[in-house]
Design an enzyme around this catalytic site. Structure first.
Site, short mmCIF file in Angstrom:
data_model
loop_
_atom_site.label_atom_id
_atom_site.label_comp_id
_atom_site.label_asym_id
_atom_site.label_seq_id
_atom_site.Cartn_x
_atom_site.Cartn_y
_atom_site.Cartn_z
N GLU A 32 0.79 -1.09 -0.48
CA GLU A 32 0.43 0.17 0.11
C GLU A 32 0.60 1.22 0.25
O GLU A 32 0.58 1.97 -0.49
CB GLU A 32 -0.70 -0.10 1.33
CG GLU A 32 -2.04 -0.60 1.10
CD GLU A 32 -1.48 -2.25 1.61
OE1 GLU A 32 -0.68 -2.56 2.12
OE2 GLU A 32 -2.06 -3.09 1.71
N HIS A 83 -5.60 -8.17 9.23
CA HIS A 83 -5.29 -9.07 7.81
C HIS A 83 -4.82 -8.22 6.99
O HIS A 83 -4.54 -8.85 5.63
CB HIS A 83 -6.93 -8.47 6.89
CG HIS A 83 -6.83 -7.17 6.72
ND1 HIS A 83 -6.86 -6.59 5.47
CD2 HIS A 83 -7.37 -5.92 6.99
CE1 HIS A 83 -6.33 -5.00 5.43
NE2 HIS A 83 -7.14 -5.16 6.61
N ARG A 94 -1.15 -7.90 4.70
CA ARG A 94 -0.21 -8.87 4.13
C ARG A 94 0.75 -8.89 4.90
O ARG A 94 1.49 -10.30 5.02
CB ARG A 94 0.00 -7.80 2.92
CG ARG A 94 -0.12 -9.07 2.07
CD ARG A 94 0.31 -8.39 0.85
NE ARG A 94 -0.92 -8.07 0.19
CZ ARG A 94 -1.37 -9.40 -1.17
NH1 ARG A 94 -0.50 -9.40 -1.55
NH2 ARG A 94 -2.55 -9.25 -1.82
N HIS A 113 -11.82 -12.00 9.17
CA HIS A 113 -11.18 -12.04 8.00
C HIS A 113 -10.66 -13.40 6.15
O HIS A 113 -10.59 -13.85 6.73
CB HIS A 113 -9.93 -10.81 7.15
CG HIS A 113 -9.58 -9.85 5.79
ND1 HIS A 113 -9.55 -10.77 4.33
CD2 HIS A 113 -10.18 -8.84 6.18
CE1 HIS A 113 -9.69 -10.19 3.86
NE2 HIS A 113 -9.71 -9.01 4.29
N1 UDP Z 1 -15.61 -3.75 8.90
C1 UDP Z 1 -16.81 -4.46 8.51
N2 UDP Z 1 -16.41 -5.52 8.66
C2 UDP Z 1 -15.80 -6.45 9.67
C3 UDP Z 1 -14.89 -5.73 9.69
C4 UDP Z 1 -14.15 -4.66 9.63
O1 UDP Z 1 -17.18 -3.57 7.53
O2 UDP Z 1 -15.91 -7.18 9.89
C5 UDP Z 1 -15.01 -2.38 8.38
C6 UDP Z 1 -14.63 -1.42 8.80
O3 UDP Z 1 -15.21 -0.65 10.27
C7 UDP Z 1 -13.42 -0.67 8.55
C8 UDP Z 1 -13.13 -0.86 7.08
O4 UDP Z 1 -13.84 -2.13 6.70
O5 UDP Z 1 -14.45 1.09 8.18
C9 UDP Z 1 -11.90 -1.81 7.43
O6 UDP Z 1 -11.44 -2.56 6.35
P1 UDP Z 1 -9.86 -3.76 6.06
O7 UDP Z 1 -9.48 -3.59 8.09
O8 UDP Z 1 -11.06 -4.59 5.86
O9 UDP Z 1 -9.49 -2.72 5.66
P2 UDP Z 1 -7.93 -1.23 5.81
O10 UDP Z 1 -8.86 0.08 6.71
O11 UDP Z 1 -7.22 -1.96 7.08
O12 UDP Z 1 -7.48 -1.12 4.35
#
Ligand code: UDP
Length: 375
Positions: free
Chosen positions: A133, A214, A216, A246
């Site tokens: 990222e 989650h 990587r 996840h």
């Molecule tokens: N989230 C969700 N359901 C879940 C877990 C997380 O809707 O079971 C939401 C959380 O509120 C946040 C987003 O997913 O807004 C985060 O996604 P993730 O952790 O996959 O990605 P990152 O933010 O690390 O890119």
């Protein structure tokens, strides 16, 4: 004549952070919004689309099991490029730091179409944390015409990279818009978050630790350490762990192997957004390596322990609501126990802050884009 904006996204966090932007843009006269989903995360993306009531105009359905980053990127670039050729937009809008955002910006650039970047300027300073990222978002920066920085720190990072300051706008993070909208909807539509009622009832009377993981770079040893730490935390009967797992096989397989069956550990399928917001609001401690969750937890005054070595979101740490703890098993256990047992330490972290925005980021983004077209 209306100006067309093609919004390109593919993962759950992008959908959560973009649905308020799509709504804001669609409400502005003279703008026409078209959407293209790459479905880099098929199931998780669809959950958010359904809740937000969004039907994409283009669905590239790019997900393949076990796909390499090269193949993913190549297919994204070709698919998004073809969509741009069909839509002929005046602007392409991308969010964050996914392969979709990077390929979307590049495909637009190859056609000399301006790019708007939502959640611009996040930097960890380490190209391998988070990987890939950090480089994805750095590739978008020199291409973008509008940089929507969630915070001043993010804006400063862009300006240090010689981005024209007149193109950088501090808007707040749109995730706070999504969080507020969803909380209001849960209030207005009892039943919306009903899916989580049984798990919350099961944990009644316990201190709730919400876990998500989650990243990587945590696959392998880090994930195993996280699993063992959760198991040890759950030896305490005053604790209830809620863990929406996840679907990535690198997460699921490790949890299946190392997490024992305990009555006070609810290992559940990914929650839809209202369900997740309801659990977050009910939780005492958040243990995560997620980016978005680091932004949402402080807004609800939830102490968040971040299982990463670096963060591109230092604002939560500076505000005292977030702490970087890495993925050492003993460290994770001891940090959680400290928050459970030391009420002063807990109180220091549990103050609600909004370092990531006031819930009006999308309106600001819409105004900048509309004003830009008018000029
Ligand atoms: N989230 C969700 N359901 C879940 C877990 C997380 O809707 O079971 C939401 C959380 O509120 C946040 C987003 O997913 O807004 C985060 O996604 P993730 O952790 O996959 O990605 P990152 O933010 O690390 O890119």
């Amino acid at each position: 004549m209306a100006h067309t904006i093609l919004v390109v996204f593919g993962t759950r966090p992008e959908a959560i952070k973009l649905f308020p932007v799509i709504r804001a843009l669609a409400s502005i006269e003279g703008l026409r919004v078209r959407t293209c989903v790459t479905a880099q995360h098929r199931g998780l993306l669809d959950q958010v689309l359904a809740i937000a009531g969004l039907t994409p105009d283009h669905d590239l359905d790019i997900m393949e099991p076990g796909q390499s980053l090269d193949r993913l990127t190549a297919r994204l670039l070709t698919g998004i490029g073809e969509t741009i050729d069909v839509e002929q937009p005046d602007m392409v809008l991308v969010q964050g730091d996914t392969a979709t955002a990077m390929a979307g910006a590049l495909a637009a650039y190859y056609r000399r179409i301006p790019v708007a970047h939502v959640e611009a300027g996040l930097r960890s300073g380490d190209i391998y944390h988070p990987w890939p990222e950090e480089v994805n978002r750095r590739i978008v920066a020199p291409i973008a015409q509008h940089h929507f920085a969630p915070t001043q720190t993010a804006a400063d990072a862009l300006i240090r990279e010689a981005i024209d300051p007149t193109k950088v706008h501090v808007t707040g993070n749109t995730v706070i818009d999504a969080l507020h909208w969803t909380r209001d909807r849960i209030g207005a539509e009892p039943g919306l978050a009903d899916t989580v009622a049984p798990v919350l009832a099961k944990m009644a009377g316990r201190r709730i630790v919400l876990v998500t993981t989650h990243r990587r770079e945590n696959f392998g040893d880090g994930m195993a350490a996280i699993a063992r730490a959760i198991d040890r935390i759950a030896e305490r009967q005053d604790v209830g762990v809620i863990f929406p797992v996840h679907p990535n096989p690198n997460v699921v397989a490790v949890m299946d192997e190392l997490l024992g069956d305990r009555a006070n550990v609810a290992r559940i399928a990914p929650l839809d957004y209202p369900g997740f917001v309801a659990v977050l609001a009910a939780s005492d401690i958040v243990l995560t390596d997620s980016g978005g969750v680091q932004e949402e937890a402080p807004a609800l005054g939830k102490p968040v322990l971040v299982m990463r070595e670096t963060t591109e979101r230092p604002e939560g740490v500076a505000a005292g609501t977030a702490k970087l703890i890495g993925t050492d098993e003993d460290r994770i256990v001891s940090e959680v126990f400290t928050l459970l047992d030391d009420s002063d330490a807990y109180a220091v972290m549990a103050r609600a802050h909004n370092p990531f925005g006031d819930g009006h980021a999308s309106a600001r983004i819409g105004k900048v884009i509309a004003d830009g077209f008018r000029r």
